[in-house]
Design a protein around this motif. Structure first.
Motif, short mmCIF file in Angstrom:
data_model
loop_
_atom_site.label_atom_id
_atom_site.label_comp_id
_atom_site.label_asym_id
_atom_site.label_seq_id
_atom_site.Cartn_x
_atom_site.Cartn_y
_atom_site.Cartn_z
N TYR A 219 0.86 -1.17 0.00
CA TYR A 219 0.00 0.00 0.00
C TYR A 219 0.90 1.22 0.00
N ASN A 220 0.51 2.25 -0.72
CA ASN A 220 1.37 3.40 -0.96
C ASN A 220 0.84 4.61 -0.21
N LEU A 221 1.48 4.90 0.90
CA LEU A 221 1.11 6.07 1.68
C LEU A 221 1.53 7.34 0.94
N ARG A 222 0.83 8.43 1.23
CA ARG A 222 1.18 9.71 0.63
C ARG A 222 1.24 10.79 1.71
N THR A 223 1.82 11.91 1.36
CA THR A 223 1.84 13.03 2.28
C THR A 223 0.49 13.73 2.26
N PRO A 224 0.16 14.50 3.29
CA PRO A 224 -1.09 15.27 3.25
C PRO A 224 -1.17 16.18 2.02
N GLU A 225 -0.02 16.73 1.61
CA GLU A 225 0.00 17.59 0.43
C GLU A 225 -0.34 16.81 -0.83
N GLN A 226 0.14 15.57 -0.93
CA GLN A 226 -0.19 14.75 -2.09
C GLN A 226 -1.67 14.38 -2.10
N VAL A 227 -2.23 14.10 -0.93
CA VAL A 227 -3.67 13.83 -0.87
C VAL A 227 -4.44 15.07 -1.32
N ALA A 228 -4.01 16.22 -0.87
CA ALA A 228 -4.69 17.46 -1.25
C ALA A 228 -4.61 17.71 -2.75
N SER A 229 -3.54 17.23 -3.39
CA SER A 229 -3.37 17.48 -4.82
C SER A 229 -4.44 16.80 -5.67
N PHE A 230 -5.08 15.76 -5.14
CA PHE A 230 -6.15 15.10 -5.88
C PHE A 230 -7.35 16.03 -6.09
N PHE A 231 -7.41 17.09 -5.29
CA PHE A 231 -8.53 18.03 -5.39
C PHE A 231 -8.19 19.26 -6.23
N ASP A 232 -7.05 19.24 -6.92
CA ASP A 232 -6.67 20.38 -7.75
C ASP A 232 -7.79 20.70 -8.75
N GLY A 233 -8.15 21.97 -8.84
CA GLY A 233 -9.19 22.40 -9.76
C GLY A 233 -10.59 22.34 -9.19
N LEU A 234 -10.74 21.79 -7.98
CA LEU A 234 -12.05 21.70 -7.34
C LEU A 234 -12.19 22.77 -6.26
N GLU A 235 -13.42 23.07 -5.91
CA GLU A 235 -13.70 23.99 -4.81
C GLU A 235 -13.84 23.19 -3.53
N LEU A 236 -12.85 23.32 -2.64
CA LEU A 236 -12.87 22.52 -1.42
C LEU A 236 -13.98 22.98 -0.48
N VAL A 237 -14.68 21.99 0.08
CA VAL A 237 -15.66 22.26 1.12
C VAL A 237 -14.91 22.44 2.44
N GLU A 238 -15.29 23.43 3.22
CA GLU A 238 -14.66 23.64 4.52
C GLU A 238 -14.83 22.39 5.40
N PRO A 239 -13.79 21.99 6.14
CA PRO A 239 -12.54 22.70 6.44
C PRO A 239 -11.38 22.35 5.51
N GLY A 240 -11.64 21.88 4.30
CA GLY A 240 -10.57 21.54 3.37
C GLY A 240 -10.08 20.12 3.55
N VAL A 241 -8.84 19.87 3.19
CA VAL A 241 -8.24 18.54 3.33
C VAL A 241 -7.54 18.48 4.68
N VAL A 242 -8.07 17.63 5.54
CA VAL A 242 -7.60 17.54 6.92
C VAL A 242 -7.56 16.07 7.34
N SER A 243 -6.98 15.80 8.50
CA SER A 243 -7.11 14.45 9.06
C SER A 243 -8.60 14.15 9.20
N THR A 244 -9.05 13.03 8.68
CA THR A 244 -10.49 12.82 8.51
C THR A 244 -11.32 12.93 9.79
N PRO A 245 -10.81 12.58 10.98
CA PRO A 245 -11.66 12.81 12.16
C PRO A 245 -11.99 14.27 12.38
N LEU A 246 -11.19 15.18 11.78
CA LEU A 246 -11.40 16.61 11.97
C LEU A 246 -12.34 17.21 10.93
N TRP A 247 -12.79 16.39 9.96
CA TRP A 247 -13.69 16.92 8.92
C TRP A 247 -15.12 16.91 9.44
#
Length: 268
Positions: A219-247
């Protein structure tokens, strides 16, 4: 209306299931407290837990994140179509159950290529009256086929929510994984959403990955920044890309960050 899109009957799929070796979907099911696992799965699950005890919390946090995101999309955003890629084994609060509790006419297509998930697929096809569910037996690396088969049930001229939880880590190359996500986003109309999360690096989780890789389950772990990059071009819903318990945690909850990040984005 219930529909199934598969390449083979469940009986044939069962013949491809080897219960003597661990399988990632069954190990995940074990961590969630499910019953669709075997001694080999539990043995690997216990070895991972020894070095990374938060893995059980991660598994549950991902399921809770699914409930919150689908509730948000079906409830607040009025989405009525969901394409859930990397379904895993059926458990409590599957996507169609959450969506159809809010809107019984919701239509859901599940995608996975695990033969054991195919065996259990009919549990995913119990739809509310007026809604519809389907199962596509396909690999995330084949987005064109996923889209073609899903189009038998979903209307891509209307908004669709793409649900991709814990699946892009199965694609080693980050550029390839990003290309797959982009292909799927390009296929849905403006007003559609992407809900995605995945595991991120940490000392204990990295040790756990070494164990699963040695057992033949990379399994290939990624950095939080790499996870966030999957949303490039999209309008992020608040609170953005965060550790999922915090969403958008439930009122009164006191969530603790874990090594799993995700978010929800809208296609403009």
């Amino acid at each position: 209306m219930d529909r199934m899109v598969v390449d083979e009957p469940a009986q044939s799929a069962w013949s491809r299931v080897d219960t003597s070796v661990p399988h990632s979907a069954r190990v995940w099911n074990y961590w969630l407290g499910g019953k669709d696992n075997f001694p080999a799965d539990r043995e690997l699950g216990d070895r991972v837990y020894e070095v990374y005890p938060d893995i059980v919390r991660v598994a549950r946090a991902q399921r809770e994140f699914l409930v919150r995101t689908v509730t948000f999309l079906a409830g607040e955003m009025g989405i009525r179509q969901f394409l859930d890629i990397g379904t895993g084994l059926p458990t409590a609060d599957n996507t169609h159950e959450v969506a159809q509790r809010i809107a019984p006419d919701s239509r859901i297509v599940y995608v996975d290529n695990d033969p054991l998930v195919l065996v259990h697929a009919r549990a995913l096809l119990t739809s509310a009256s007026g809604g519809a569910t389907a199962y596509v037996d396909a690999d995330v690396r084949d987005p064109d086929r996923i889209l073609a088969d899903a189009a038998e049930l979903l209307d891509f001229s209307e908004p669709v929510a793409l649900v991709m939880f814990g699946i892009v880590g199965n694609v080693a190359d980050n550029a390839e994984a990003s290309g797959i996500v982009k292909r799927l986003i390009d296929a849905v109309r403006p007003g559609s959403y992407l809900a995605l999360n995945d595991g991120t690096h940490g000392e204990d989780v990295d040790k756990a990955i070494e164990i699963t890789q040695a057992d033949g389950h990379p399994y290939n772990l990624r950095t939080p920044e790499q996870v966030a990059s999957f949303f490039d071009g999209l309008e992020l819903v608040e609170p953005g890309v965060v550790s999922t318990p915090l969403w958008r945690p439930a009122a009164g909850a006191e969530p603790t960050p874990l090594h799993i990040f995700g978010g929800v984005g809208r296609k403009p």
